[in-house]
Design an enzyme around this catalytic site. Structure first.
Site, short mmCIF file in Angstrom:
data_model
loop_
_atom_site.label_atom_id
_atom_site.label_comp_id
_atom_site.label_asym_id
_atom_site.label_seq_id
_atom_site.Cartn_x
_atom_site.Cartn_y
_atom_site.Cartn_z
N SER A 178 0.83 -1.21 0.00
CA SER A 178 0.00 0.00 0.00
C SER A 178 0.86 1.25 0.00
O SER A 178 0.62 2.21 -0.74
CB SER A 178 -0.88 0.03 1.25
OG SER A 178 -1.82 -1.00 1.19
N GLY A 186 -5.97 -3.43 -7.77
CA GLY A 186 -7.12 -2.60 -7.41
C GLY A 186 -6.67 -1.29 -6.78
O GLY A 186 -7.27 -0.24 -7.02
N ASP A 235 -6.85 -8.03 4.25
CA ASP A 235 -6.08 -8.85 3.31
C ASP A 235 -5.56 -10.15 3.93
O ASP A 235 -5.01 -10.99 3.23
CB ASP A 235 -4.89 -8.04 2.78
CG ASP A 235 -5.35 -6.89 1.89
OD1 ASP A 235 -6.46 -6.98 1.32
OD2 ASP A 235 -4.60 -5.90 1.77
N LYS A 270 -12.32 -9.02 -3.84
CA LYS A 270 -10.86 -8.85 -3.88
C LYS A 270 -10.33 -9.46 -5.18
O LYS A 270 -11.07 -9.67 -6.13
CB LYS A 270 -10.24 -9.48 -2.63
CG LYS A 270 -10.65 -8.77 -1.34
CD LYS A 270 -10.13 -7.35 -1.33
CE LYS A 270 -10.53 -6.58 -0.10
NZ LYS A 270 -10.17 -5.17 -0.17
N ARG A 280 -12.73 -14.16 -2.28
CA ARG A 280 -11.87 -14.87 -1.31
C ARG A 280 -12.64 -15.76 -0.34
O ARG A 280 -12.04 -16.61 0.30
CB ARG A 280 -10.99 -13.86 -0.55
CG ARG A 280 -9.88 -13.36 -1.44
CD ARG A 280 -8.90 -12.46 -0.72
NE ARG A 280 -7.80 -12.17 -1.64
CZ ARG A 280 -6.97 -11.14 -1.50
NH1 ARG A 280 -7.10 -10.31 -0.49
NH2 ARG A 280 -6.00 -10.96 -2.37
N ARG A 292 -2.85 -14.03 -2.65
CA ARG A 292 -2.99 -14.38 -1.23
C ARG A 292 -3.62 -15.76 -1.02
O ARG A 292 -3.39 -16.40 -0.01
CB ARG A 292 -3.78 -13.30 -0.49
CG ARG A 292 -3.07 -11.94 -0.55
CD ARG A 292 -3.44 -11.01 0.56
NE ARG A 292 -3.07 -9.64 0.22
CZ ARG A 292 -1.83 -9.12 0.33
NH1 ARG A 292 -0.84 -9.86 0.78
NH2 ARG A 292 -1.60 -7.87 -0.01
C1 S3P Z 1 -5.62 -1.14 0.12
C2 S3P Z 1 -6.87 -1.19 0.68
C3 S3P Z 1 -7.64 -2.44 0.82
C4 S3P Z 1 -6.77 -3.68 0.64
C5 S3P Z 1 -5.83 -3.54 -0.52
C6 S3P Z 1 -4.93 -2.34 -0.35
C7 S3P Z 1 -4.95 0.17 0.01
O1 S3P Z 1 -8.65 -2.47 -0.15
O2 S3P Z 1 -7.57 -4.82 0.49
O3 S3P Z 1 -5.05 -4.70 -0.67
O4 S3P Z 1 -3.72 0.20 -0.25
O5 S3P Z 1 -5.61 1.20 0.20
P1 S3P Z 1 -10.09 -1.82 0.14
O6 S3P Z 1 -9.86 -0.39 0.36
O7 S3P Z 1 -10.90 -2.05 -1.10
O8 S3P Z 1 -10.63 -2.56 1.32
#
Ligand code: S3P
Length: 446
Positions: free
Chosen positions: A27, A101, A325, A352, A356, A399
């Site tokens: 992140s 994503g 996650d 995800k 999952r 994952r």
């Molecule tokens: C993330 C937020 C999460 C997480 C992703 C990374 C981020 O997603 O699952 O792997 O870096 O802001 P969501 O905001 O959709 O929950």
């Protein structure tokens, strides 16, 4: 989805021992490139995650004029020559977010503020994931976004421009949505406020001030940004701590395999990422925080994990975003615990990199686990070990592949895990590090 890459895993041949340094946080690595690209000056980053997701982010900003220079062969240190907040140029080609994503959703906020047209694509998994959650708020701010299903699915076409700040109450607890809106807020007239139903990871709020942009934390659920019109490359190196989401695989493996004693070096313990440790503590895991420290704007600690008998528990819904996650591998911990583990209100797991809940239920059931699927979670009755001896499908989800490698350590017979190549998106060195502490896993490439 067939993406290839087969792992052969388990059972463990003995106790897991050693000291591991997992790669940098995914992140934060994304955010460091994005803010570096939008800053005036050169941002130096260390501890960057050399995963395909983060390379996709780097490539998208290079396509819009930022310059990325790698400072080592491992691609964990780099310099980003920023173009300034209003300096990105229209990309000549489509932008490709790959499997990520986070890249797609955060960059949507940035593209919304640009005076040009862009089109963003991704892989088959990303094209199946919901985008209305970010398209809707940035439309309210003034951007034009289109895509399949009225803009809910990629490819997305984004025509940005003048944005107005807004007070956004997010229907979903998602750091990606919050960050998208805050990043769009950098380009808006006036203040932008985001309120979420549950607190989520706050790396965007912590990192923006390093670049000279204040973010007010109104309370645990609300962040407010008054754009100051400029980001400035920090004088100090932006240090990225080790990713707790990667560390959890080894924490669960060491908890499960008898006689294990593993130290995870300098792991991020930001409370908004630390849900895994709260869940495992409730499961009676033997986790000790050793040295505590700060890396950049983030708290870290060495975490020692010794094996123990894990217990079932009911997950507190407030902890879900803080462990979002980690549920694939927490399902593995539960399947090999004593008692019953209950997870509700976790429907976000269905959108995800794969669904999952469905993928973990199918894979664990095939290996002999007692796991019941629910619309918003699962009920898992633990067992001392699993049968294994089967082939499971990771569905191109990094994952799921790594979680099943952990499960395999406690099986009677080895398993094959297909469509596991996506490990490279977040943790390319996973197999090497797992082997280093004694886990039984290898690629079936010969
Ligand atoms: C993330 C937020 C999460 C997480 C992703 C990374 C981020 O997603 O699952 O792997 O870096 O802001 P969501 O905001 O959709 O929950």
């Amino acid at each position: 989805m067939n993406i290839g890459g087969t792992l052969i895993a388990g059972p463990a041949k003995g106790a897991l021992k050693g000291n591991i340094t997992v790669p940098g946080d995914k992140s934060m690595s994304h955010r460091s490139i994005m803010l570096g690209a939008l800053a005036d000056g050169v941002t130096r980053i260390e501890g960057f995650l050399p995963g395909d997701d983060n390379f996709a982010t780097a490539a998208m900003f290079e396509a819009m004029g930022a310059k990325v220079t790698w400072l080592n062969e491992e691609k964990t240190a780099l310099e980003v020559q920023g173009v300034g907040l209003y300096g990105l140029k229209e990309p000549e080609n489509v932008l490709d977010a790959g499997n990520s994503g986070t890249a797609a959703r955060l960059i949507t906020g940035i593209l919304a503020g640009q005076d040009f047209h862009s089109v963003m694509v991704g892989d088959a998994s990303l094209h199946s994931r919901p985008m209305a959650r970010v398209a809707d708020p940035v439309r309210l701010m003034g951007a034009k976004i289109d895509g399949r299903e009225g803009g809910n699915k990629m490819p997305l076409s984004i025509r940005g421009g003048k944005l107005k700040g807004m007070n956004f109450v997010s229907p979903v607890a998602s750091a990606q949505v919050k960050s998208c809106v805050l990043l769009a807020g950098l380009f808006a007239d006036g203040e932008t406020t985001v309120t979420e139903p549950k607190a989520t990871r706050d790396h965007t709020e912590r990192m923006l001030p390093l670049f000279g942009q204040a973010v007010e934390r109104v309370d645990a659920f609300t962040s407010k940004l008054q754009p100051c019109g400029q980001l400035t490359a920090p004088k100090d190196v932006v240090q990225i701590p080790a990713d707790p989401s990667s560390a959890t695989f080894f924490a669960v493996a060491a908890s499960l395999v008898d006689g294990s004693d593993v130290v995870l070096n300098s792991i991020g313990i930001n409370p908004r990422r630390d849900g895994w440790r709260r869940v495992m503590a409730d499961m009676q895991a033997n986790l000790t925080l050793e040295t505590e420290n700060t890396v950049g704007a983030e708290p870290v600690a060495d975490i020692r994990v010794k094996s123990t008998t894990l217990q079932g528990m009911k997950v507190n819904p407030q902890d879900i975003p803080d462990a979002i996650d980690e549920f694939p591998v927490l399902f593995v911990a539960a399947a090999l615990s004593k008692g019953t583990f209950v997870l509700d209100e976790a429907e976000e797991l269905r959108v995800k990199e794969s669904d999952r809940i469905a993928t973990m239920v199918a894979a664990l059931q095939a290996c002999g686990a007692d796991i019941e699927e629910k619309e918003d979670g699962a009920v898992i009755h633990g067992k001392p070990n699993l049968k294994g001896g089967v082939t499971v499908d990771a569905h191109g989800d990094h994952r799921i592949a790594m979680a099943m490698v952990v499960a395999a350590q406690k099986m009677d017979k080895e398993i094959r895990i297909e469509n596991a190549a996506a490990i490279a998106t977040s943790f390319p060195s996973f197999v090497d590090l797992a082997q280093n502490i004694g886990m039984n896993v290898r690629w079936d490439d010969v």
